[in-house]
Scaffold this active site. Structure first.
Site, mmCIF file in Angstrom:
data_model
loop_
_atom_site.group_PDB
_atom_site.id
_atom_site.type_symbol
_atom_site.label_atom_id
_atom_site.label_comp_id
_atom_site.label_asym_id
_atom_site.label_seq_id
_atom_site.Cartn_x
_atom_site.Cartn_y
_atom_site.Cartn_z
ATOM 1 N N TRP A 123 0.833 -1.254 -0.152
ATOM 2 C CA TRP A 123 -0.027 0.049 -0.040
ATOM 3 C C TRP A 123 0.907 1.242 0.068
ATOM 4 O O TRP A 123 1.697 1.342 0.786
ATOM 5 C CB TRP A 123 -0.655 -0.144 1.288
ATOM 6 C CG TRP A 123 -1.885 0.963 1.346
ATOM 7 C CD1 TRP A 123 -2.507 1.638 0.518
ATOM 8 C CD2 TRP A 123 -2.077 1.947 2.606
ATOM 9 N NE1 TRP A 123 -3.408 2.759 1.175
ATOM 10 C CE2 TRP A 123 -3.200 2.569 2.396
ATOM 11 C CE3 TRP A 123 -1.502 1.691 3.888
ATOM 12 C CZ2 TRP A 123 -3.406 3.641 3.039
ATOM 13 C CZ3 TRP A 123 -2.011 2.544 4.760
ATOM 14 C CH2 TRP A 123 -2.947 3.800 4.553
ATOM 15 N N ASP A 165 -0.586 -5.462 9.352
ATOM 16 C CA ASP A 165 -1.675 -4.557 8.956
ATOM 17 C C ASP A 165 -2.922 -5.264 8.671
ATOM 18 O O ASP A 165 -2.897 -6.096 7.595
ATOM 19 C CB ASP A 165 -1.258 -3.619 7.617
ATOM 20 C CG ASP A 165 -2.010 -2.513 7.308
ATOM 21 O OD1 ASP A 165 -3.272 -2.487 7.845
ATOM 22 O OD2 ASP A 165 -1.631 -1.810 6.445
ATOM 23 N N LYS A 209 -13.260 -0.856 5.950
ATOM 24 C CA LYS A 209 -13.783 -1.564 4.974
ATOM 25 C C LYS A 209 -14.733 -2.479 5.463
ATOM 26 O O LYS A 209 -16.094 -2.611 5.084
ATOM 27 C CB LYS A 209 -12.807 -2.401 4.088
ATOM 28 C CG LYS A 209 -11.440 -1.688 3.936
ATOM 29 C CD LYS A 209 -11.372 -0.892 2.905
ATOM 30 C CE LYS A 209 -9.945 -0.102 2.684
ATOM 31 N NZ LYS A 209 -9.883 0.810 1.924
HETATM 32 C C1 LMR Z 1 -6.763 2.081 -0.865
HETATM 33 O O1 LMR Z 1 -5.786 1.384 -0.719
HETATM 34 O O2 LMR Z 1 -7.561 2.506 -1.763
HETATM 35 C C2 LMR Z 1 -7.365 2.529 0.724
HETATM 36 O O3 LMR Z 1 -6.875 1.571 1.526
HETATM 37 C C3 LMR Z 1 -7.644 3.805 0.842
HETATM 38 C C4 LMR Z 1 -6.404 4.503 0.992
HETATM 39 O O4 LMR Z 1 -6.527 5.256 2.075
HETATM 40 O O5 LMR Z 1 -5.579 4.433 0.278
#
Ligand code: LMR
Length: 451
Positions: A180, A261, A297
């Site tokens: 991420w 996470d 989510k």
């Molecule tokens: C995403 O990866 O789209 C979500 O977790 C929202 C974010 O805050 O990035």
């Protein structure tokens, strides 16, 4: 003069952040560099703003997709960028169970708006630990875990990282490649040094298990390892249970520190317990473990910013001292967390009927995403789109890592008004039966016309 440990930690953090500033400003490949650019010194002429030299920052690579989408007037536009659930009608969803809990809260005239304790709502913390660790967790029974309410997953990760930068001897954290987009920034700014371990294999569009083992196997003893509890973001590729067990053994044998996470509990398989198995495996062996939980989510509480950080220790007195230090991290950061979202979660988790209703709604969301996977796969097969698309079915959770390249993504946005992150990730939760054909047409055109 000898520096206090707090001063030394602050110095370390400053030097790590400074290093980060230098690397990010000299590395043109990072999309988000601009946010760290240091503007030249403010020698403002009379009447000129002292900020006139500030460099404009680019939009966030994920949230910026929504900004671009909002500006597009096209009636066929489709936002598959941010990971946020949409109904079959393409609308945001507030769960029924959340509405019910909110009604109970609003009608309870005994409720007040006083400050919460620094660590947040006690019931919420206890119930969140139970949700992720399981009813019968030895860590809960033995008071080995401290849980503090934080601002969703991001806030939980940041508080955990700040704590580690101050109190843990190893300052290197290994994160999966890819991961991420916010992870690197969170850990760097907390003062940790971020390294990556191999995770995704573009050739198979699956897990590079051997690379993962080699990289974690050569990490220095004590290094922190970030793990996605389930539904890996952005790839949708998770280790099997057997692979998790091997990862656990490797991590423990090298005295690495696992930091989970957990942003999608219940969202991957539809089962809250199943999606917590990786975490429970690690906690079950009695070793230390950090867990950042988000309710964005699985309860659809995105904007309420509700999450929790749990730190599992080997002894109850250690857990209690850890908690005392977490308060020192939180108090100067945001003082104490907001009350509303955590109260919704606690109301649902402590009521057997509401909890059951939640599990059904969660399963329905997870199932709809699985159906979207099937429909997209079938639509590409029907069009004879070149390539093997079976990974759309195999990957799990909110996202599919399509394998489309940056140029193909740009083409789909320009020609088809489909918005997604430039790494080719699409949010399956943003799709509906109505929009699948449009996406399949765009992917087919992108693959057949753009190399
Ligand atoms: C995403 O990866 O789209 C979500 O977790 C929202 C974010 O805050 O990035």
């Amino acid at each position: 003069m000898k520096k206090s440990s707090e001063t030394a930690a602050a110095d370390r953090r400053l030097s790590t952040v400074a290093r980060h500033l230098i690397t990010t400003t000299t590395n043109n490949e990072e999309e988000e560099n601009g946010s760290f650019m240091i503007s030249s010194s403010p020698t403002a002429a009379a009447g000129q703003s002292v900020f006139s030299n500030i460099v404009g920052a680019p939009e966030d690579p994920i949230l910026g997709v929504t900004v671009a989408y909002n500006k597009d007037p096209s009636p066929v536009k489709l936002n598959l960028g941010v990971g946020a659930y949409r109904t079959e009608e393409g609308k945001p969803l507030v769960l029924n169970v959340v509405r019910k809990a909110e009604n109970l809260l609003v009608n309870d005239r005994t409720r007040v708006k006083e400050y919460l304790p620094i660590v947040g709502l006690a019931d919420f913390n206890k119930l969140s630990a139970k949700l992720i660790l399981g009813e019968d967790s030895h860590a809960i029974r033995g008071n080995l875990v401290t849980t503090v309410q934080c601002l969703s997953g991001t806030g939980s990760l940041r508080v955990g990282a700040e704590f580690l930068a101050r109190h843990y001897y190893q300052h290197t954290i290994y994160i999966p490649n890819p991961t991420w987009g916010n992870h690197t920034k969170i850990f760097n700014l907390a003062g940790l040094t971020v390294k990556t371990y191999r995770y995704y294999d573009p050739a198979t569009r699956g897990l590079n298990f051997q690379g993962l083992q080699e990289d974690l196997g050569s990490a220095p003893s004590g290094a922190i390892v970030l793990l996605h509890a389930c539904a890996h973001n952005p790839t949708g590729v998770d280790p099997t249970l057997e692979q998790w067990e091997q990862i656990r053994r490797l991590i423990r044998s090298k005295s690495l520190l696992p930091f989970f996470d957990s942003a999608y509990q219940g969202f991957a398989s539809g089962s809250l317990d199943k999606d917590a198995q990786s975490v429970r495996m690690f906690v079950g062996d009695g070793g230390e473990c950090f867990i950042a939980q988000s309710y964005a989510k699985n309860l659809g509480l995105y904007g309420e910013r509700v999450g929790a950080l749990s730190i599992v220790c080997r002894a109850a007195d250690v857990a209690s001292r850890v908690e005392s230090q977490l308060k020192l991290v939180i108090r100067p950061m945001y003082s104490n967390p907001p009350i509303h979202g955590a109260s919704i979660v606690a109301t649902i988790l402590k009521d057997r009927n509401l909890y059951h209703e939640w599990t059904l709604e969660l399963k329905a969301m997870a199932d709809r995403i699985i159906t979207m996977r099937k429909q997209l796969f079938d639509a590409l097969s029907a069009r004879g789109t070149p390539g093997d698309w079976s990974h759309i079915l195999k990957q799990i959770g909110m996202f599919t890592f399509t394998g489309l390249n940056t140029k193909q993504v740009a083409f789909m946005t320009k020609e088809y008004h489909i918005y997604m992150t430039s790494d080719g990730r699409i949010s399956m939760a943003g799709l509906s039966s109505r929009t699948v054909p449009h996406l399949a047409d765009a992917m087919h055109a992108a693959v057949t016309t753009v190399v």
